[in-house]
Design an enzyme around this catalytic site. Structure first.
Site, mmCIF file in Angstrom:
data_model
loop_
_atom_site.group_PDB
_atom_site.id
_atom_site.type_symbol
_atom_site.label_atom_id
_atom_site.label_comp_id
_atom_site.label_asym_id
_atom_site.label_seq_id
_atom_site.Cartn_x
_atom_site.Cartn_y
_atom_site.Cartn_z
ATOM 1 N N ARG B 13 -18.496 -3.472 29.790
ATOM 2 C CA ARG B 13 -18.178 -3.754 31.201
ATOM 3 C C ARG B 13 -19.184 -3.076 32.133
ATOM 4 O O ARG B 13 -19.467 -3.593 33.221
ATOM 5 C CB ARG B 13 -16.747 -3.333 31.534
ATOM 6 C CG ARG B 13 -16.499 -1.849 31.332
ATOM 7 C CD ARG B 13 -15.092 -1.462 31.741
ATOM 8 N NE ARG B 13 -14.789 -0.114 31.288
ATOM 9 C CZ ARG B 13 -13.901 0.679 31.858
ATOM 10 N NH1 ARG B 13 -13.224 0.269 32.910
ATOM 11 N NH2 ARG B 13 -13.660 1.880 31.393
ATOM 12 N N SER B 40 -12.529 -0.877 37.391
ATOM 13 C CA SER B 40 -12.535 -1.285 35.982
ATOM 14 C C SER B 40 -13.667 -2.259 35.680
ATOM 15 O O SER B 40 -14.171 -2.301 34.566
ATOM 16 C CB SER B 40 -11.205 -1.961 35.626
ATOM 17 O OG SER B 40 -10.147 -1.040 35.732
ATOM 18 N N GLU B 61 -4.506 -13.632 41.103
ATOM 19 C CA GLU B 61 -5.586 -14.197 40.292
ATOM 20 C C GLU B 61 -5.698 -15.712 40.446
ATOM 21 O O GLU B 61 -6.800 -16.257 40.435
ATOM 22 C CB GLU B 61 -5.381 -13.835 38.816
ATOM 23 C CG GLU B 61 -5.504 -12.348 38.518
ATOM 24 C CD GLU B 61 -4.211 -11.567 38.774
ATOM 25 O OE1 GLU B 61 -3.184 -12.196 39.118
ATOM 26 O OE2 GLU B 61 -4.232 -10.329 38.636
ATOM 27 N N ARG B 170 -13.802 -2.755 27.192
ATOM 28 C CA ARG B 170 -13.630 -1.422 27.745
ATOM 29 C C ARG B 170 -14.225 -0.305 26.883
ATOM 30 O O ARG B 170 -14.693 0.698 27.435
ATOM 31 C CB ARG B 170 -12.128 -1.173 27.918
ATOM 32 C CG ARG B 170 -11.774 0.186 28.455
ATOM 33 C CD ARG B 170 -10.293 0.232 28.814
ATOM 34 N NE ARG B 170 -9.939 1.504 29.397
ATOM 35 C CZ ARG B 170 -9.298 2.463 28.724
ATOM 36 N NH1 ARG B 170 -8.947 2.284 27.477
ATOM 37 N NH2 ARG B 170 -9.000 3.599 29.334
#
Lengths: 285, 318
Positions: B13, B40, B61, B170
Site C-alpha cells: 500500500r 491506510s 463507498e 497491508r
C-alpha cells in the site's frame, strides 16, 4: 423556443413513447409520459448544448455544455425520443427500441455508443452520484456549465441516494440541479403505501440543499419557469433540488394517475386511442 | 534458481501511495477519492500537494464509485480508494453498471486485500475480490507483488484507458523487484527459469514462491517461477510456454481457490495443453483474526505449501 412550440414537441415525443413501447410490447410508458414536459423543456429550451449548423454535436466529455443524466433509466423512451427529435441520432432509429442489435437498449447505456448517452442507468440510485462526479469534473476544468440529473420518487428509497444527498452540499456542488419526478407511484403501488418517503423537501433542506417545489410538472410554462429559476440559484454554494409534481402517464387519459402503466405496453386498440389524443406535430417515424 | 535478496521491507500500500504522489506531480488529470481511509491508503503526500484533486467521500463507498464514474466525463482519471472488501463486494453493482458497463476510465485501488490484513478478521479479509472483478467484461485486474511493483503499476494504470482493479495489501514484505521497473499491464514477469514445475504466483505469494523455489532447488527440483501480476488480461502465451517445458503447474494466490488466479490458469490449461495443476489458495472459506503469519500458515499459503504442491504436481506428470 415559445411555450406553444415546446408543447408541440412534447406531443410528438409522447406519440413516440407510446409507439416505441407498443412496437416491442415492453418498456415503461407511465413515467416517460410524466417526464416528457421536463425533458423537452431541458433539451429544447434550457440546456446549453454543443451545436454545429443547428445540429447537436455529441462527445463523451461534454466540456463547455450542460449535461443531463437520467438516473431512473427505465423511462428511457422519453430520453430516446427527445434525443432523436433534437437531432442526436436519426429519428427512425426509435423503431429499434428494445429489439435485438439496437443501440436503444431497454435501459440507456453508452456501451452501444448512442449519441447523447454518457452513463448506464437502470439499477436505481446511482445517477445522482454520477452527476455529482461530472459536476466536480466541470469545476476542476473551470467549466461553468451545469449538470442536471433526474431521479424517480420511488428511487429515493435507495440508500445510495442519501449518500449523494449528503455529499453534494458538503462539497458545495452548486453546479448541480437535481430533479425528482414526484409522481407518487412505483411498481407495487402508490409510493406512500410501498415505502413512504414523506417530506422529501424537508429532508433535502435538512441535508443542505436549495429546494424548489414545482406543483405543475406537466405545464410547460411552469416547467420552463422553474428551470430558469433553478439556473439562477446555481453558483451559490448549494446544490439545487427540484421536486417536480407530475402525473404518471400524463397526456394519455387512460394511462394517467395509476401505477398500472409503469411498465406495461399498450395493445393495438389502446395505441390507437392514445395516438388520437396526441398531435402528430413533427411527423411519426 | 535466480537469487533474490532484499535490503528493505515495506507494505505494498505504501508503494501505491508513492505512485500516487508521483502521479500527482506528473498527471494533472489524476484525481484521488477515498472513503475515510486516507492514512491506510497512504494518500497524504498526494493530498498535501494536490488538495483540490482529492475528494473525501466519507464512509459512502457506493457514492464514491459512481462519483468516480462521473468524474471521467470531462476527462479526469479518478483513483477510488478504500479497503478491498469495500472496494468490490460492497459496491459490485455500482462498479458493474456505472464503471464496467459504462466503459469508464476509473481506477479502483484496493488495499488490505486477502488474509494478511490480519487481526480485523473475516469481515475485512476479502478473498473473493479477484473473482468478482475478473468476471466483469472489460475490467483489468492487477495484483502486484511488492512495494516497487505496486508503485510502478499505480503509475502505469493512469496511462491506460479503461477500468482497472488494482489490489494490494497491508503487511510489510521484502522489496525484491527493481525500483526503476516499467510495469507492463498483461505481461507476466519471469522471476526465475526452471524445468521441472511452473509456479504461477500473484501478489504476496510471489515472495513465498521464490522461497519455495530455493527449497525445491536444495532438493534437486528446478522450479520456474512466474509472477502473474495481471490476472486479467492473462498472459496466456507466457503460461503455455512455461508448461510446454515443465509439463506441470502450481498456482499460488491469497484468494479463494474458487474464481481466482488458479481458475484462470486452469482455463488456459484445459483449453490448450492438459497438464496437472495444483492450487495454493484458501480452500473456499472465510478468514479469521490472527497475525498475518499465523493466518498464512493456517490457511495453507506459505512457501512450504507451495513446495508440497509442486511435488504433488510433479508426481502427477505422465
Amino acid at each position: 423556443m415559445e411555450i406553444e412550440q415546446l408543447e408541440k414537441v412534447a406531443a410528438q415525443v409522447r406519440r413516440d413513447i407510446v409507439r416505441m413501447v407498443h412496437g416491442c410490447q415492453s418498456g415503461h410508458p407511465g413515467g416517460s409520459l410524466g417526464c416528457t414536459d421536463l425533458l423537452v423543456a431541458l433539451y429544447f429550451e434550457r440546456m446549453k448544448l454543443k451545436e454545429e449548423d443547428g445540429k447537436p454535436v455529441f462527445d463523451m466529455d461534454g466540456n463547455g455544455e450542460d449535461l443531463f443524466f437520467l438516473s431512473n433509466g427505465h423511462i428511457s423512451p422519453v430520453l430516446y425520443s427527445v434525443l432523436a427529435r433534437k437531432g442526436y441520432f436519426p429519428v427512425p432509429e426509435l423503431a429499434t427500441f428494445r429489439k435485438l442489435n439496437s443501440r436503444l437498449q431497454g435501459h440507456p447505456t453508452p456501451h452501444e455508443h448512442l449519441e447523447g448517452i454518457r452513463i448506464a442507468s437502470g439499477s436505481l440510485g446511482q445517477g445522482m452520484s454520477v452527476a455529482i462526479g461530472a459536476a466536480l469534473s466541470k469545476k476542476l476544468n473551470k467549466d461553468d456549465s451545469l449538470v442536471y440529473v433526474l431521479m424517480g420518487d420511488g428511487e429515493q428509497q435507495e440508500g445510495q441516494v442519501w449518500e449523494a444527498a449528503m455529499f453534494a452540499p458538503h462539497h458545495k456542488v452548486d453546479n448541480l440541479i437535481a430533479i425528482i419526478d414526484l409522481n407518487g407511484q412505483q411498481i407495487d403501488g402508490p409510493t406512500a403505501k410501498v415505502m413512504d418517503n414523506r417530506d422529501l423537501g424537508a429532508k433535502y433542506e435538512a441535508f443542505g440543499w436549495e429546494v424548489m417545489e414545482v406543483e405543475e410538472g406537466n405545464d410547460m410554462a411552469s416547467v420552463v419557469k422553474a428551470l430558469y429559476e433553478a439556473k439562477s440559484k446555481a453558483g451559490h454554494a448549494k446544490p439545487i433540488m427540484i421536486l417536480l409534481r407530475t402525473g404518471m402517464g400524463y397526456g394519455v387519459d387512460f394511462m394517467m394517475g395509476s401505477h398500472k402503466w409503469h411498465g406495461v405496453a399498450p395493445n393495438d386498440e389502446q395505441l390507437a386511442a392514445a395516438l388520437a389524443q396526441l398531435e402528430e406535430s413533427m411527423g411519426d417515424y | 534458481m535466480k537469487k533474490y535478496t532484499f535490503t528493505e521491507k515495506k507494505d505494498t500500500r505504501s508503494g501505491f501511495g508513492a505512485g500516487m504522489h508521483e502521479l500527482g506531480q506528473k498527471n494533472p488529470n489524476v484525481v484521488a477519492l477515498c472513503a475515510d481511509l486516507v492514512g491506510s491508503l497512504k494518500l497524504e503526500p498526494f493530498i498535501k500537494e494536490n488538495p483540490e484533486r482529492f475528494v473525501q467521500c466519507g464512509i459512502s463507498e457506493a457514492n464514491m464509485i459512481s462519483v468516480s464514474a462521473g468524474l471521467t466525463i470531462g476527462g479526469k482519471i479518478p483513483f477510488a480508494t478504500t479497503f478491498a472488501n469495500f472496494a468490490t463486494g460492497r459496491v459490485y453493482d455500482q462498479i458493474r453498471q456505472s464503471v464496467a458497463y459504462s466503459g469508464k476510465n476509473v481506477k479502483i485501488c484496493a488495499s488490505h486485500a486477502g488474509l494478511t490484513l490480519g487481526e480485523d478478521g473475516a469481515t475485512h479479509q476479502i478473498l473473493e475480490d479477484i473473482g468478482m472483478m475478473k468476471m466483469l467484461p472489460g475490467m483489468t485486474v492487477i495484483n502486484p507483488c511488492d512495494y516497487n511493483q505496486t508503485k510502478a503499476a499505480t503509475i502505469a494504470i493512469a496511462d491506460y484507458e479503461g477500468p482497472v482493479y488494482l489490489r494490494f495489501g497491508r503487511p510489510v514484505i521484502p522489496i525484491f523487484t527493481a525500483a526503476d521497473q516499467v510495469f507492463e499491464i498483461g505481461k507476466a514477469w519471469m522471476v526465475s527459469e526452471g524445468t521441472d514445475v511452473s509456479i504461477f504466483a500473484t501478489g504476496h505469494m510471489v515472495w513465498e514462491a521464490i522461497q519455495a523455489g530455493e527449497q525445491l532447488e536444495a532438493e534437486g527440483i528446478s522450479a520456474e517461477i512466474i509472477n502473474i501480476h495481471t490476472i486479467k488480461p492473462l498472459d496466456e502465451e507466457a503460461i503455455l510456454k512455461s508448461i510446454a517445458k515443465t509439463r506441470c503447474a502450481v498456482s499460488a494466490e491469497e484468494h479463494n481457490r474458487i474464481g481466482g488466479l488458479g481458475d484462470s490458469i486452469a482455463q488456459v490449461i484445459v483449453k490448450n495443453d492438459l497438464v496437472p495443476q495444483e492450487y495454493v489458495a484458501v480452500d473456499d472459506s472465510f478468514g479469521e483474526s490472527g497475525t498475518p503469519a499465523q493466518l498464512m500458515e493456517k490457511y495453507g499459503l506459505t512457501a512450504a505449501d507451495i513446495v508440497a504442491a509442486a511435488k504433488r504436481a510433479i508426481a502427477k506428470k505422465k
